[in-house]
Enzyme design. Structure first.
Site, PDB file in Angstrom:
ATOM      1  N   LYS A  72     -58.784  -1.607 -24.103  1.00 14.32           N
ATOM      2  CA  LYS A  72     -57.465  -0.969 -24.140  1.00 14.32           C
ATOM      3  C   LYS A  72     -57.340  -0.050 -25.347  1.00 14.32           C
ATOM      4  O   LYS A  72     -57.588  -0.455 -26.482  1.00 14.32           O
ATOM      5  CB  LYS A  72     -56.382  -2.058 -24.183  1.00 14.32           C
ATOM      6  CG  LYS A  72     -54.965  -1.558 -24.014  1.00 14.32           C
ATOM      7  CD  LYS A  72     -54.010  -2.748 -23.904  1.00 14.32           C
ATOM      8  CE  LYS A  72     -52.588  -2.314 -23.593  1.00 14.32           C
ATOM      9  NZ  LYS A  72     -51.684  -3.495 -23.443  1.00 14.32           N
ATOM     10  N   GLU A  77     -53.760  -8.247 -16.636  1.00 10.90           N
ATOM     11  CA  GLU A  77     -54.186  -8.148 -18.029  1.00 10.90           C
ATOM     12  C   GLU A  77     -54.369  -9.541 -18.627  1.00 10.90           C
ATOM     13  O   GLU A  77     -53.566 -10.439 -18.399  1.00 10.90           O
ATOM     14  CB  GLU A  77     -53.140  -7.364 -18.810  1.00 10.90           C
ATOM     15  CG  GLU A  77     -53.447  -7.141 -20.275  1.00 10.90           C
ATOM     16  CD  GLU A  77     -52.403  -6.285 -20.973  1.00 10.90           C
ATOM     17  OE1 GLU A  77     -52.620  -5.926 -22.134  1.00 10.90           O
ATOM     18  OE2 GLU A  77     -51.368  -5.969 -20.346  1.00 10.90           O
ATOM     19  N   CYS A 100     -52.462  -1.610 -18.735  1.00 10.40           N
ATOM     20  CA  CYS A 100     -51.032  -1.689 -19.010  1.00 10.40           C
ATOM     21  C   CYS A 100     -50.482  -0.432 -19.711  1.00 10.40           C
ATOM     22  O   CYS A 100     -50.343   0.610 -19.092  1.00 10.40           O
ATOM     23  CB  CYS A 100     -50.737  -2.949 -19.822  1.00 10.40           C
ATOM     24  SG  CYS A 100     -48.993  -3.446 -19.806  1.00 10.40           S
TER      25      CYS A 100
END
Length: 285
Positions: free
Chosen positions: A121, A44, A155
């Site tokens: 994200k 990330e 994540c």
């Protein structure tokens, strides 16, 4: 049946230095290619570093910005696909409501340098991310590579079972998850990720940062988890380049043996997406 040798780059990178991180990528891509990998997955916010604070707006760039061009050159020169995390600046016209937004994003570049997929994200974690980033709105982003359907999450996204199940229902074979998981959340890498792979019948490449950065201590433990729940490759706590095989034959056999997706009863799950109603107190109706 097709398979894809996949390299996982667990690294601390060079926080705040795009040029430094591109150098790390170039070296790792060379090693991955020598090992026969067709795909290299980075953590990330790899391009810039994660805990870069006020540098986020300065280092953010469009999906087709100079960082993407540099990654494409590296991917093409080494002949392998690259998935990397970066802060994406929205390309909306200046002065519009959407201009100036920044997303925590991950982009997949093909072995020929073509941009294959870009994901933003959707579930932001903690005050740091909520301060600097806008959450994405597209839950399933996919691309085709080497006969496999690849999907992308970032994540915290993988910790929501609905996200991974959406990918399973969309046919994702290999889920790429660049991450920056920190202490004390080791159980996510050690336990949750292999379970996600098993319950959704897919491979999951979970690629973490390592070392201390700002207020965060990243715990490494990157892994390639298989649809049988087994960890096919596992990193320790330091910098490491893992290589594992995404085997389509194993994937097909596992899906045939595991009935989870066939035995679902979606009609029972409406409450999962319906706002909860008032709670009725216990006692006689």
């Amino acid at each position: 049946m097709p398979s894809l040798r996949t390299a996982l780059l667990q690294t601390a990178g060079r926080p705040g230095s795009v040029a430094g991180n591109l150098a790390v990528l170039d070296e790792a891509a060379g090693r991955a290619a020598e090992a026969g990998a067709g795909l290299l997955v980075c953590p990330e916010m790899f391009l810039t570093g994660y805990a870069i604070g006020d540098a986020v707006p300065r280092l953010a760039e469009p999906a087709d910005g100079p960082g993407a061009l540099a990654v494409a050159e590296i991917a093409g020169r080494h002949g392998l696909a690259v998935l990397y995390g970066y802060p994406e600046r929205d390309e909306a016209p200046e002065g519009t409501e959407d201009s100036g937004r920044i997303f925590n994003a991950a982009q997949l570049i093909g072995p020929d340098g073509a941009r294959l997929a870009n994901y933003r994200k959707t579930h932001l974690f903690g005050d740091f991310e909520r301060k600097w980033f806008t959450p994405g709105e597209q839950p399933v982003v996919q691309a085709e590579l080497a006969g496999l359907r690849l999907g992308v999450l970032i994540c915290y996204d993988v910790e929501f079972p609905e996200n991974v199940r959406a990918h399973a229902l969309a046919g994702t074979d290999l889920l790429l998850v660049p991450t920056a998981v920190m202490h004390p959340f080791q159980f996510v890498a050690e336990s949750l990720v292999p379970v996600r792979a098993f319950e959704n019948q897919m491979f999951v490449a979970y690629v973490n940062r390592t070392g201390e950065e700002g207020e965060f201590e990243f715990i490494g433990l990157s892994c390639l988890a298989g649809p049988d729940g087994a960890t096919r490759a596992r990193a320790g706590r330091g910098e490491e380049l893992l290589v594992g095989e995404v085997d389509q034959e194993l994937l097909s056999a596992s899906r045939e043996a595991n009935p989870y997706l066939r035995d679902r009863r979606p009609g029972l799950y409406a409450s999962l997406v319906r706002p909860p109603g008032p709670v009725r107190p216990p006692g006689p109706a």
